[in-house]
Write a protein that holds these residues in place. Structure first.
Motif, PDB file in Angstrom:
ATOM      1  N   MET A   1      41.512 -19.492  -8.706  1.00 20.64           N
ATOM      2  CA  MET A   1      42.622 -18.724  -9.210  1.00 20.64           C
ATOM      3  C   MET A   1      42.648 -17.357  -8.553  1.00 20.64           C
ATOM      4  SD  MET A   1      43.341 -18.855 -13.215  1.00 20.64           S
ATOM      5  CE  MET A   1      42.930 -20.336 -14.057  1.00 20.64           C
ATOM      6  N   THR A   2      43.847 -16.888  -8.295  1.00 23.78           N
ATOM      7  CA  THR A   2      43.968 -15.542  -7.746  1.00 23.78           C
ATOM      8  C   THR A   2      43.977 -14.537  -8.883  1.00 23.78           C
ATOM      9  OG1 THR A   2      46.369 -15.500  -7.848  1.00 23.78           O
ATOM     10  CG2 THR A   2      45.374 -16.443  -5.850  1.00 23.78           C
ATOM     11  N   ALA A   3      43.880 -13.282  -8.538  1.00 26.51           N
ATOM     12  CA  ALA A   3      43.883 -12.226  -9.549  1.00 26.51           C
ATOM     13  C   ALA A   3      45.187 -12.228 -10.340  1.00 26.51           C
ATOM     14  CB  ALA A   3      43.660 -10.868  -8.896  1.00 26.51           C
ATOM     15  N   THR A   4      46.294 -12.594  -9.686  1.00 27.98           N
ATOM     16  CA  THR A   4      47.581 -12.555 -10.394  1.00 27.98           C
ATOM     17  C   THR A   4      47.781 -13.753 -11.302  1.00 27.98           C
ATOM     18  OG1 THR A   4      48.726 -13.612  -8.558  1.00 27.98           O
ATOM     19  CG2 THR A   4      48.722 -11.198  -8.612  1.00 27.98           C
ATOM     20  N   THR A   5      47.033 -14.839 -11.104  1.00 26.05           N
ATOM     21  CA  THR A   5      47.197 -16.003 -11.954  1.00 26.05           C
ATOM     22  C   THR A   5      45.997 -16.228 -12.858  1.00 26.05           C
ATOM     23  OG1 THR A   5      46.338 -17.453 -10.225  1.00 26.05           O
ATOM     24  CG2 THR A   5      48.737 -17.161 -10.324  1.00 26.05           C
ATOM     25  N   ALA A   6      45.102 -15.267 -12.942  1.00 26.48           N
ATOM     26  CA  ALA A   6      43.917 -15.400 -13.785  1.00 26.48           C
ATOM     27  C   ALA A   6      44.312 -15.526 -15.250  1.00 26.48           C
ATOM     28  CB  ALA A   6      43.011 -14.183 -13.586  1.00 26.48           C
ATOM     29  N   ASP A   7      43.462 -16.186 -16.028  1.00 28.84           N
ATOM     30  CA  ASP A   7      43.683 -16.338 -17.462  1.00 28.84           C
ATOM     31  C   ASP A   7      43.624 -14.970 -18.125  1.00 28.84           C
ATOM     32  OD1 ASP A   7      43.802 -17.018 -20.092  1.00 28.84           O
ATOM     33  OD2 ASP A   7      41.928 -18.150 -20.117  1.00 28.84           O
ATOM     34  N   ARG A   8      44.703 -14.628 -18.770  1.00 35.38           N
ATOM     35  CA  ARG A   8      44.773 -13.340 -19.458  1.00 35.38           C
ATOM     36  C   ARG A   8      45.101 -13.582 -20.926  1.00 35.38           C
ATOM     37  NH1 ARG A   8      44.329  -9.542 -15.440  1.00 35.38           N
ATOM     38  NH2 ARG A   8      45.276 -10.110 -13.476  1.00 35.38           N
ATOM     39  N   SER A   9      44.360 -14.503 -21.550  1.00 33.71           N
ATOM     40  CA  SER A   9      44.662 -14.881 -22.921  1.00 33.71           C
ATOM     41  C   SER A   9      44.485 -13.730 -23.901  1.00 33.71           C
ATOM     42  CB  SER A   9      43.805 -16.073 -23.337  1.00 33.71           C
ATOM     43  OG  SER A   9      42.433 -15.764 -23.179  1.00 33.71           O
ATOM     44  N   ALA A  10      43.775 -12.698 -23.508  1.00 30.24           N
ATOM     45  CA  ALA A  10      43.582 -11.560 -24.402  1.00 30.24           C
ATOM     46  C   ALA A  10      44.827 -10.687 -24.494  1.00 30.24           C
ATOM     47  CB  ALA A  10      42.400 -10.716 -23.918  1.00 30.24           C
ATOM     48  N   GLY A  11      45.771 -10.860 -23.596  1.00 30.68           N
ATOM     49  CA  GLY A  11      46.970 -10.024 -23.614  1.00 30.68           C
ATOM     50  C   GLY A  11      48.097 -10.675 -22.847  1.00 30.68           C
ATOM     51  N   VAL A  12      49.188  -9.969 -22.765  1.00 34.02           N
ATOM     52  CA  VAL A  12      50.350 -10.465 -22.041  1.00 34.02           C
ATOM     53  C   VAL A  12      50.039 -10.437 -20.553  1.00 34.02           C
ATOM     54  CG1 VAL A  12      52.778 -10.034 -21.528  1.00 34.02           C
ATOM     55  CG2 VAL A  12      51.904  -9.659 -23.842  1.00 34.02           C
ATOM     56  N   PRO A  13      50.293 -11.558 -19.844  1.00 32.64           N
ATOM     57  CA  PRO A  13      50.010 -11.559 -18.404  1.00 32.64           C
ATOM     58  C   PRO A  13      50.951 -10.615 -17.663  1.00 32.64           C
ATOM     59  CG  PRO A  13      51.128 -13.575 -19.035  1.00 32.64           C
ATOM     60  CD  PRO A  13      50.840 -12.819 -20.309  1.00 32.64           C
ATOM     61  N   PRO A  14      50.491 -10.088 -16.546  1.00 32.47           N
ATOM     62  CA  PRO A  14      51.383  -9.228 -15.760  1.00 32.47           C
ATOM     63  C   PRO A  14      52.559 -10.046 -15.223  1.00 32.47           C
ATOM     64  CG  PRO A  14      49.372  -9.692 -14.546  1.00 32.47           C
ATOM     65  CD  PRO A  14      49.193 -10.273 -15.919  1.00 32.47           C
ATOM     66  N   GLU A  15      53.632  -9.346 -14.886  1.00 37.53           N
ATOM     67  CA  GLU A  15      54.843 -10.008 -14.406  1.00 37.53           C
ATOM     68  C   GLU A  15      54.564 -10.899 -13.203  1.00 37.53           C
ATOM     69  OE1 GLU A  15      59.244  -8.908 -12.667  1.00 37.53           O
ATOM     70  OE2 GLU A  15      58.119  -7.370 -13.733  1.00 37.53           O
ATOM     71  N   ALA A  16      53.714 -10.448 -12.277  1.00 38.99           N
ATOM     72  CA  ALA A  16      53.417 -11.237 -11.073  1.00 38.99           C
ATOM     73  C   ALA A  16      52.787 -12.578 -11.440  1.00 38.99           C
ATOM     74  CB  ALA A  16      52.504 -10.455 -10.136  1.00 38.99           C
ATOM     75  N   ALA A  17      51.905 -12.610 -12.431  1.00 40.52           N
ATOM     76  CA  ALA A  17      51.275 -13.864 -12.847  1.00 40.52           C
ATOM     77  C   ALA A  17      52.313 -14.812 -13.431  1.00 40.52           C
ATOM     78  CB  ALA A  17      50.169 -13.585 -13.859  1.00 40.52           C
ATOM     79  N   PHE A  18      53.233 -14.270 -14.209  1.00 34.54           N
ATOM     80  CA  PHE A  18      54.285 -15.103 -14.789  1.00 34.54           C
ATOM     81  C   PHE A  18      55.182 -15.674 -13.701  1.00 34.54           C
ATOM     82  CE2 PHE A  18      58.560 -15.587 -16.619  1.00 34.54           C
ATOM     83  CZ  PHE A  18      58.274 -16.530 -17.593  1.00 34.54           C
ATOM     84  N   VAL A  19      55.572 -14.846 -12.755  1.00 36.57           N
ATOM     85  CA  VAL A  19      56.428 -15.299 -11.656  1.00 36.57           C
ATOM     86  C   VAL A  19      55.711 -16.368 -10.835  1.00 36.57           C
ATOM     87  CG1 VAL A  19      57.599 -14.584  -9.526  1.00 36.57           C
ATOM     88  CG2 VAL A  19      57.799 -13.187 -11.587  1.00 36.57           C
ATOM     89  N   ASP A  20      54.425 -16.184 -10.558  1.00 32.29           N
ATOM     90  CA  ASP A  20      53.646 -17.189  -9.841  1.00 32.29           C
ATOM     91  C   ASP A  20      53.608 -18.509 -10.611  1.00 32.29           C
ATOM     92  OD1 ASP A  20      53.114 -15.417  -7.794  1.00 32.29           O
ATOM     93  OD2 ASP A  20      51.040 -15.023  -8.412  1.00 32.29           O
ATOM     94  N   ALA A  21      53.394 -18.427 -11.916  1.00 29.82           N
ATOM     95  CA  ALA A  21      53.336 -19.641 -12.728  1.00 29.82           C
ATOM     96  C   ALA A  21      54.675 -20.374 -12.705  1.00 29.82           C
ATOM     97  CB  ALA A  21      52.932 -19.293 -14.159  1.00 29.82           C
ATOM     98  N   MET A  22      55.772 -19.646 -12.804  1.00 31.70           N
ATOM     99  CA  MET A  22      57.093 -20.276 -12.811  1.00 31.70           C
ATOM    100  C   MET A  22      57.453 -20.857 -11.443  1.00 31.70           C
ATOM    101  SD  MET A  22      58.249 -20.309 -15.878  1.00 31.70           S
ATOM    102  CE  MET A  22      56.546 -20.707 -16.264  1.00 31.70           C
ATOM    103  N   ALA A  23      56.874 -20.324 -10.373  1.00 28.40           N
ATOM    104  CA  ALA A  23      57.107 -20.886  -9.039  1.00 28.40           C
ATOM    105  C   ALA A  23      56.505 -22.279  -8.920  1.00 28.40           C
ATOM    106  CB  ALA A  23      56.539 -19.966  -7.965  1.00 28.40           C
ATOM    107  N   ALA A  24      55.546 -22.598  -9.788  1.00 28.80           N
ATOM    108  CA  ALA A  24      54.928 -23.925  -9.786  1.00 28.80           C
ATOM    109  C   ALA A  24      55.771 -24.957 -10.527  1.00 28.80           C
ATOM    110  CB  ALA A  24      53.539 -23.848 -10.418  1.00 28.80           C
ATOM    111  N   LEU A  25      56.834 -24.505 -11.178  1.00 31.36           N
ATOM    112  CA  LEU A  25      57.713 -25.391 -11.929  1.00 31.36           C
ATOM    113  C   LEU A  25      58.945 -25.708 -11.083  1.00 31.36           C
ATOM    114  CD1 LEU A  25      58.398 -26.743 -14.663  1.00 31.36           C
ATOM    115  CD2 LEU A  25      59.493 -24.583 -15.307  1.00 31.36           C
TER     116      LEU A  25
END
Length: 175
Positions: A1-25
């Motif tokens: 996992m990259t820093a932008t897609t790391a598990d951030r279950s303790a808080g809201v993920p940064p926008e870049a992580a969300f955008v990366d995740a949605m690019a996989a859809l």
């Protein structure tokens, strides 16, 4: 996992992580079109489209609040959902960019009510009536009833967006 897609279950993920995740859809590529009150065609590319039920047959379309087409859609309450075929990447790009006249040099026609149709670049076109308009962050979610379905000329192929790129799918049966 990259820093932008790391598990951030303790808080809201940064926008870049969300955008990366949605690019996989993967999402089907459509162009939403409507006429202005003066009859000028407008439209935009969308991958934020989904069917909601079989009966009745509503669908949902996400529309950017800052986009120029939203006031036209809310004012006229009708639009055409042009589901692009595999060979229409150039149309998807044209309607995704800030081109002043997105319809210039494209083959299109208006139906009897003035809705601009892109049948030459579509697998099918759905004529829709806006029934609900819901807030959704920086977008509005339009819930629309399908009034009519017309075939396009692209056959049973699809254009999808995945991994920040367009991909063509044909209708070959799954093995």
């Amino acid at each position: 996992m990259t820093a932008t897609t790391a598990d951030r279950s303790a808080g809201v993920p940064p926008e870049a992580a969300f955008v990366d995740a949605m690019a996989a859809l993967a999402g089907g590529v459509c162009v939403v079109t409507a006429p202005t009150p003066e009859g000028r065609p407008v439209g935009f590319t969308s991958t934020v489209v989904m069917s909601l039920s079989r009966e009745p047959q509503p669908l949902a379309v996400g529309v950017n609040r800052a986009g120029r087409t939203l006031p036209v859609l809310l004012g006229g309450r009708r639009f055409a959902l042009n589901i692009l075929h595999a060979g229409a990447e150039h149309v998807a790009r044209r309607f995704a960019e800030g081109t002043a006249d997105r319809f210039a040099a494209l083959e299109w026609s208006a139906d009897g009510t003035g809705l601009p149709l892109l049948r030459a670049y579509s697998s099918c076109v759905l004529v829709c009536r806006v029934d609900e308009d819901l807030p959704a962050g920086d977008h509005r979610l339009l819930i629309a009833a399908v009034e009519r379905i017309m075939p396009g000329t692209g056959g049973p192929t699809a254009l999808v967006h995945h991994g920040r790129r367009y991909h063509a799918l044909d209708a070959a049966p799954a093995a």
